[in-house]
Design an enzyme around this catalytic site. Structure first.
Site, PDB file in Angstrom:
ATOM      1  N   GLU A   1       0.912   5.615   2.423  1.00  0.00           N
ATOM      2  CA  GLU A   1       0.422   5.475   3.784  1.00  0.00           C
ATOM      3  C   GLU A   1       1.389   6.020   4.840  1.00  0.00           C
ATOM      4  O   GLU A   1       0.973   6.422   5.913  1.00  0.00           O
ATOM      5  CB  GLU A   1       0.139   3.996   4.106  1.00  0.00           C
ATOM      6  CG  GLU A   1      -0.669   3.261   3.077  1.00  0.00           C
ATOM      7  CD  GLU A   1      -2.160   3.544   3.183  1.00  0.00           C
ATOM      8  OE1 GLU A   1      -2.514   4.637   3.644  1.00  0.00           O
ATOM      9  OE2 GLU A   1      -2.948   2.672   2.807  1.00  0.00           O
TER      10      GLU A   1
ATOM     11  N   HIS B   1       4.580  -1.333  -2.853  1.00  0.00           N
ATOM     12  CA  HIS B   1       3.352  -1.093  -3.604  1.00  0.00           C
ATOM     13  C   HIS B   1       3.259  -2.086  -4.753  1.00  0.00           C
ATOM     14  O   HIS B   1       4.275  -2.436  -5.340  1.00  0.00           O
ATOM     15  CB  HIS B   1       3.338   0.338  -4.159  1.00  0.00           C
ATOM     16  CG  HIS B   1       1.965   0.797  -4.499  1.00  0.00           C
ATOM     17  ND1 HIS B   1       1.377   0.503  -5.702  1.00  0.00           N
ATOM     18  CD2 HIS B   1       1.062   1.485  -3.777  1.00  0.00           C
ATOM     19  CE1 HIS B   1       0.163   1.009  -5.700  1.00  0.00           C
ATOM     20  NE2 HIS B   1      -0.055   1.608  -4.548  1.00  0.00           N
TER      21      HIS B   1
HETATM   22  N1  CMC Z   1       8.076  -4.719   4.472  1.00  0.00           N
HETATM   23  C1  CMC Z   1       8.748  -5.889   4.440  1.00  0.00           C
HETATM   24  N2  CMC Z   1       8.737  -6.726   3.392  1.00  0.00           N
HETATM   25  C2  CMC Z   1       8.002  -6.350   2.325  1.00  0.00           C
HETATM   26  C3  CMC Z   1       7.279  -5.148   2.293  1.00  0.00           C
HETATM   27  C4  CMC Z   1       7.320  -4.330   3.433  1.00  0.00           C
HETATM   28  N3  CMC Z   1       6.658  -3.176   3.481  1.00  0.00           N
HETATM   29  N4  CMC Z   1       6.640  -5.055   1.105  1.00  0.00           N
HETATM   30  C5  CMC Z   1       6.939  -6.158   0.415  1.00  0.00           C
HETATM   31  N5  CMC Z   1       7.778  -6.933   1.153  1.00  0.00           N
HETATM   32  C6  CMC Z   1       8.344  -8.239   0.790  1.00  0.00           C
HETATM   33  C7  CMC Z   1       7.317  -9.338   1.058  1.00  0.00           C
HETATM   34  O1  CMC Z   1       7.409  -9.847   2.355  1.00  0.00           O
HETATM   35  C8  CMC Z   1       7.667 -10.340  -0.001  1.00  0.00           C
HETATM   36  O2  CMC Z   1       8.725 -11.117   0.453  1.00  0.00           O
HETATM   37  P1  CMC Z   1       8.764 -12.724   0.194  1.00  0.00           P
HETATM   38  O3  CMC Z   1       8.747 -12.870  -1.300  1.00  0.00           O
HETATM   39  O4  CMC Z   1      10.039 -13.156   0.841  1.00  0.00           O
HETATM   40  O5  CMC Z   1       7.533 -13.276   0.852  1.00  0.00           O
HETATM   41  C9  CMC Z   1       8.167  -9.487  -1.175  1.00  0.00           C
HETATM   42  O6  CMC Z   1       8.606  -8.243  -0.601  1.00  0.00           O
HETATM   43  C10 CMC Z   1       7.076  -9.201  -2.175  1.00  0.00           C
HETATM   44  O7  CMC Z   1       5.913  -8.821  -1.449  1.00  0.00           O
HETATM   45  P2  CMC Z   1       4.445  -8.905  -2.032  1.00  0.00           P
HETATM   46  O8  CMC Z   1       3.467  -8.773  -0.917  1.00  0.00           O
HETATM   47  O9  CMC Z   1       4.319 -10.071  -2.939  1.00  0.00           O
HETATM   48  O10 CMC Z   1       4.526  -7.605  -2.944  1.00  0.00           O
HETATM   49  P3  CMC Z   1       3.396  -6.707  -3.444  1.00  0.00           P
HETATM   50  O11 CMC Z   1       4.052  -5.776  -4.377  1.00  0.00           O
HETATM   51  O12 CMC Z   1       2.221  -7.467  -3.876  1.00  0.00           O
HETATM   52  O13 CMC Z   1       3.026  -5.963  -2.049  1.00  0.00           O
HETATM   53  C11 CMC Z   1       2.023  -4.596  -0.479  1.00  0.00           C
HETATM   54  C12 CMC Z   1       2.357  -4.774  -1.948  1.00  0.00           C
HETATM   55  C13 CMC Z   1       1.501  -3.170  -0.300  1.00  0.00           C
HETATM   56  C14 CMC Z   1       0.932  -5.597  -0.054  1.00  0.00           C
HETATM   57  C15 CMC Z   1       3.281  -4.815   0.415  1.00  0.00           C
HETATM   58  O14 CMC Z   1       4.357  -4.024  -0.060  1.00  0.00           O
HETATM   59  C16 CMC Z   1       3.014  -4.565   1.893  1.00  0.00           C
HETATM   60  O15 CMC Z   1       2.516  -5.444   2.590  1.00  0.00           O
HETATM   61  N6  CMC Z   1       3.378  -3.335   2.401  1.00  0.00           N
HETATM   62  C17 CMC Z   1       3.099  -3.007   3.797  1.00  0.00           C
HETATM   63  C18 CMC Z   1       1.633  -2.577   3.992  1.00  0.00           C
HETATM   64  C19 CMC Z   1       1.337  -1.246   3.353  1.00  0.00           C
HETATM   65  O16 CMC Z   1       2.109  -0.286   3.466  1.00  0.00           O
HETATM   66  N7  CMC Z   1       0.175  -1.162   2.691  1.00  0.00           N
HETATM   67  C20 CMC Z   1      -0.284   0.049   2.002  1.00  0.00           C
HETATM   68  C21 CMC Z   1      -0.282  -0.152   0.536  1.00  0.00           C
HETATM   69  S1  CMC Z   1      -0.305   1.310  -0.456  1.00  0.00           S
HETATM   70  C22 CMC Z   1      -1.893   1.926  -0.458  1.00  0.00           C
HETATM   71  C23 CMC Z   1      -3.019   0.992  -0.716  1.00  0.00           C
HETATM   72  O17 CMC Z   1      -3.010   0.170  -1.653  1.00  0.00           O
HETATM   73  O18 CMC Z   1      -3.992   1.127   0.013  1.00  0.00           O
END
Ligand code: CMC
Length: 360
Positions: free
Chosen positions: A299, A246
């Site tokens: 989710e 998140h």
């Molecule tokens: N699985 C694998 N790797 C992950 C995940 C995950 N669920 N979440 C973050 N990472 C990794 C990501 O690949 C990145 O690695 P690198 O720096 O090597 O590229 C690192 O952690 C940081 O990720 P980010 O995308 O910069 O982090 P963020 O905090 O901006 O991401 C997120 C938030 C929700 C986009 C992400 O955690 C994600 O894609 N999760 C899976 C999709 C998901 O469950 N979405 C629902 C979000 S919650 C409700 C909503 O907002 O609607």
């Protein structure tokens, strides 16, 4: 502030009185009230009132009789298109031209109608005829009416699953769809335009579309029978484990806690495999990103709870939208009261001045 932050991470764009995740403590409060005190005590339509009017009464109104024009059964796009269409069918005034009371009433009508649109689209998706208004009127709560419209019946466990899910996901501070709703509202457009633009933003897999990808993951884990191997393989391919991570929370998501409890209470047949996958995913993610807390987000167990209510994965983004009508309405009204056009800047990093001949 002139510093560029990709994804606007950490940028404070508004002050809000509606809700904000408690980042470290893992709590979520709507207008100061913990969602733990709402689930099971009041219904979703009262929570709509709390968020929009700061009062449980009167809450979200009953939906009006509904005659959809043409629904495809693809719920998020049906919802986006029909909501935009209602602006002209109901001759909604531009937010800049109407008073706050009128805007609130427009949002209330739209919210109730958006529920009917999704239920009707879901019926079309299932190849059935949506129930007529006299059947829907037999329901006492918004969740019951929703299920009656969709299926002509409302199983009490399904009602509980949907009401809990809706309350948990009704509002969550400034996320992508809410930001979108506020941007549109800030231009003075009508409430239907603001709501429909939010639906588009919500439909993406990194926001409201994630639960649609959780159930196939659970099916695969159940098939393979080895959650640790499944997540290891996924991370090795640099895939994302849906339902984890998140942008804001660095603690267990309080909504995930409630939804997990509800899935167990309702006897979800997927509970066991979900819990096993959750354990394996958290352990693997800790190893994968030791300096970055990636916890279970809303989710993951949303998908499991919606599955109890027999909501198919492809309809889950639209279910998220039905829940979020409360938060969007509250933010659109708050934005209207702010009255300031949202217009950030971009730093130009393209080619310097050149002749057309050099473009080729
Ligand atoms: N699985 C694998 N790797 C992950 C995940 C995950 N669920 N979440 C973050 N990472 C990794 C990501 O690949 C990145 O690695 P690198 O720096 O090597 O590229 C690192 O952690 C940081 O990720 P980010 O995308 O910069 O982090 P963020 O905090 O901006 O991401 C997120 C938030 C929700 C986009 C992400 O955690 C994600 O894609 N999760 C899976 C999709 C998901 O469950 N979405 C629902 C979000 S919650 C409700 C909503 O907002 O609607």
């Amino acid at each position: 502030m002139s510093e560029f932050r990709p994804g606007l991470e950490g940028v404070v764009a508004f002050e809000t009185e509606i809700a904000e995740p408690d980042r470290e403590g893992g709590a979520l409060r709507y207008r100061g009230v913990d969602i733990e005190d709402l689930v099971g005590h009041v219904t979703y339509e009262k929570v709509w009132g709390l968020l929009v009017d700061e009062s449980l009464e009167p809450g979200m109104p009953e939906p009006e009789p509904y005659e959809p024009k043409s629904l495809s059964g693809n719920a998020p796009s049906d919802l986006q298109a029909e909501t935009a269409r209602l602006s002209s069918e109901w001759s909604l005034g531009k937010l800049v031209d109407i008073d706050d009371e009128q805007a609130r009433d427009d949002l209330a009508r739209l919210s109730a109608q958006m529920m009917s649109i999704v239920a009707t689209s879901a019926a079309v998706h299932d190849g059935r005829r949506p129930a007529p208004d006299d059947v829907v009127e037999q329901g006492d709560t918004a969740a019951e009416k929703f299920l009656l419209r969709w299926r002509g019946e409302a199983d009490p466990d399904h009602v509980k699953a949907i009401d809990t899910y809706w309350i948990c996901t009704a509002e969550h501070g400034l996320n992508a769809s809410t930001f979108t709703a506020r941007i549109t509202a800030s231009t003075g457009a009508d409430a239907g335009a603001a709501m429909s633009s939010a639906v588009g933003a919500l439909s993406g897999p990194l926001h409201g579309g994630a639960p649609a990808r959780v159930l196939p993951m659970l099916d695969e884990v159940a098939r393979v029978g080895d959650p640790a191997a499944y997540v290891k393989d996924l991370l090795a391919r640099r895939g994302r484990i849906m339902g984890f991570g998140h942008r804001v929370y660095r603690a267990e998501d309080p909504r995930s806690r409630i939804l997990k409890r509800t899935a167990k209470e309702l006897g979800s047949p997927r509970y066991e495999v979900a819990e096993a996958l959750e354990g394996a995913a958290l352990a693997a993610l800790r190893e994968y990103k030791p300096n970055y807390v990636i916890a279970t987000n809303v989710e993951f167990y949303s998908a499991v709870v919606l599955d109890v209510a027999e909501v198919p994965p492809e309809l889950t983004p639209a279910m998220f939208a039905t829940a979020r009508v409360a938060g969007w309405s509250a933010h659109i009204l708050e934005e209207k009261r702010t009255g300031r056009l949202i217009r950030p800047s971009a730093r130009y990093v393209g080619p310097s001045a050149r002749s057309i001949a050099s473009v080729g």
